[in-house]
Design a protein around this motif. Structure first.
Motif, PDB file in Angstrom:
ATOM      1  N   PRO A  19       0.834  -1.209   0.000  1.00 45.89           N
ATOM      2  CA  PRO A  19       0.000   0.000   0.000  1.00 45.89           C
ATOM      3  C   PRO A  19       0.867   1.256   0.000  1.00 45.89           C
ATOM      4  N   ASP A  99      -9.242  -4.480  -4.498  1.00 48.78           N
ATOM      5  CA  ASP A  99      -8.827  -5.069  -3.225  1.00 48.78           C
ATOM      6  C   ASP A  99      -8.094  -6.384  -3.412  1.00 48.78           C
ATOM      7  N   ARG A 137      -4.515   0.467   5.702  1.00 47.50           N
ATOM      8  CA  ARG A 137      -3.826   0.380   4.410  1.00 47.50           C
ATOM      9  C   ARG A 137      -3.808   1.719   3.685  1.00 47.50           C
ATOM     10  N   ARG A 139      -6.193   3.882   2.929  1.00 44.70           N
ATOM     11  CA  ARG A 139      -7.246   4.121   1.947  1.00 44.70           C
ATOM     12  C   ARG A 139      -8.093   5.329   2.344  1.00 44.70           C
ATOM     13  N   LEU A 149      -7.522   0.082  -3.809  1.00 46.76           N
ATOM     14  CA  LEU A 149      -6.348   0.320  -2.979  1.00 46.76           C
ATOM     15  C   LEU A 149      -5.268   0.918  -3.854  1.00 46.76           C
TER      16      LEU A 149
END
Length: 321
Positions: A19, A99, A137, A139, A149
């Protein structure tokens, strides 16, 4: 589906995607906004000069349409056509993915762009920054709603995990399987397992494969074939899914291979690596009458008869002792 979360985190199957962090994402958004506003100003000047004779109501409607087209519509189109790489993300080595690591589609870009109007443009990025800091992560709200993502695309060579190919005799066997009801979270768990199965204890890996195969079969509406090892079944269904994704995205599916995340080269469908945890039969095979199964397709190859004349399924994947 409670088992999926356990399989992903409790069994230490690491996510292969990296990420993006907030600073790199903020820089990418800043680059995109600078370019978008420069284009918006230029287009607005041209439109105002060309429509100077319009009344105030028409001019206001045209201004709103220009704003939506340049600052919302164009970024959505760019993100869709580039499969998640805008100009800012390309400069920073980032990319928007689903995802489960797959390429985004128009609906993902549309949701991200629509939510981005509120959390980025109208709040000057404050909402997006707070959401990214809170999210594990990184987001923002648009990513959560769209199921996407932002990941780092530039990673050191050799660190990208590769999904092993299925045994050649399973390629195409599940072409008629309905995969529309399988959730993205389960695809992610299957992908993670396949890329990490060689690092797991055989007993643990076999149990994880059985649970994932059971969950996958429950969402497809057809039982997993008893003559196929669970890991090979997962690899074959993942291969079929990626073939369909490639056909939808590019108009033609690869023959005997499938795409892998991170830009890695496609893996030949007839490659049998030791890391895959299974291998096609090395001995000559003799055709046998196909057995009636839930999936249809080609029958499972069997090894050549031994001295005693008996035959055993050549699945290539032996359960742990």
């Amino acid at each position: 589906m409670a088992g999926v979360s356990e399989l992903v985190t409790g069994e230490a199957v690491a996510l292969e995607l990296r990420p993006a962090k907030l600073p790199s994402r903020a820089l990418a958004v800043l680059i995109d906004l600078v370019v978008a506003f420069a284009v918006y100003v230029a287009v607005t000047m041209v439109v105002v000069a060309a429509t100077a004779s319009l009344d105030d109501a028409a001019a206001a409607a045209l201004a709103v349409a220009t704003f939506l087209l340049v600052l919302v519509g164009v970024p959505i189109a760019v993100e869709t056509l580039s499969h998640g790489r805008s100009l800012g993300k390309l400069a920073c080595g980032l990319r928007v993915v689903r995802d489960d690591g797959g390429p985004i589609r128009f609906r993902h870009a549309l949701v991200r762009g629509a939510v981005g109007v509120v959390e980025i443009l109208m709040t000057f990025g404050v909402v997006a920054c707070i959401a990214s800091l809170v999210s594990a992560r990184g987001r923002r709200v648009g990513d959560v709603v769209a199921g996407t993502l932002v990941v780092r695309e530039r990673v050191p060579t050799g660190q990208a995990a590769v999904v092993p190919p299925p045994p050649p005799w399973l390629v195409g066997r599940f072409a008629q399987l309905d995969l529309s009801a399988v959730p993205e979270g389960l695809w992610l768990a299957v992908r993670q397992y396949l890329t990490r199965m060689g690092q797991l204890d055989p007993q643990v890996g076999w149990g994880m494969a059985e649970r994932l195969a059971t969950d996958l079969a429950a969402h497809t509406g057809a039982p997993a074939p008893s003559d196929v090892p669970p890991a090979a079944f997962l690899a074959a269904v993942m291969h079929e899914r990626q073939q369909r994704e490639a056909q939808r995205a590019f108009g033609a599916a690869g023959q005997g291979g499938f795409s892998v995340p991170g830009g890695a080269a496609p893996v030949p469908g007839n490659a049998a690596g030791a890391h895959a945890g299974y291998a096609p039969p090395s001995a000559p095979v003799a055709p046998v009458p196909p057995a009636t199964g839930a999936y249809g397709g080609p029958s499972v190859p069997r090894s050549a008869p031994d001295d005693g004349g008996s035959e055993s399924p050549a699945t290539g994947f032996v359960p742990p002792a």
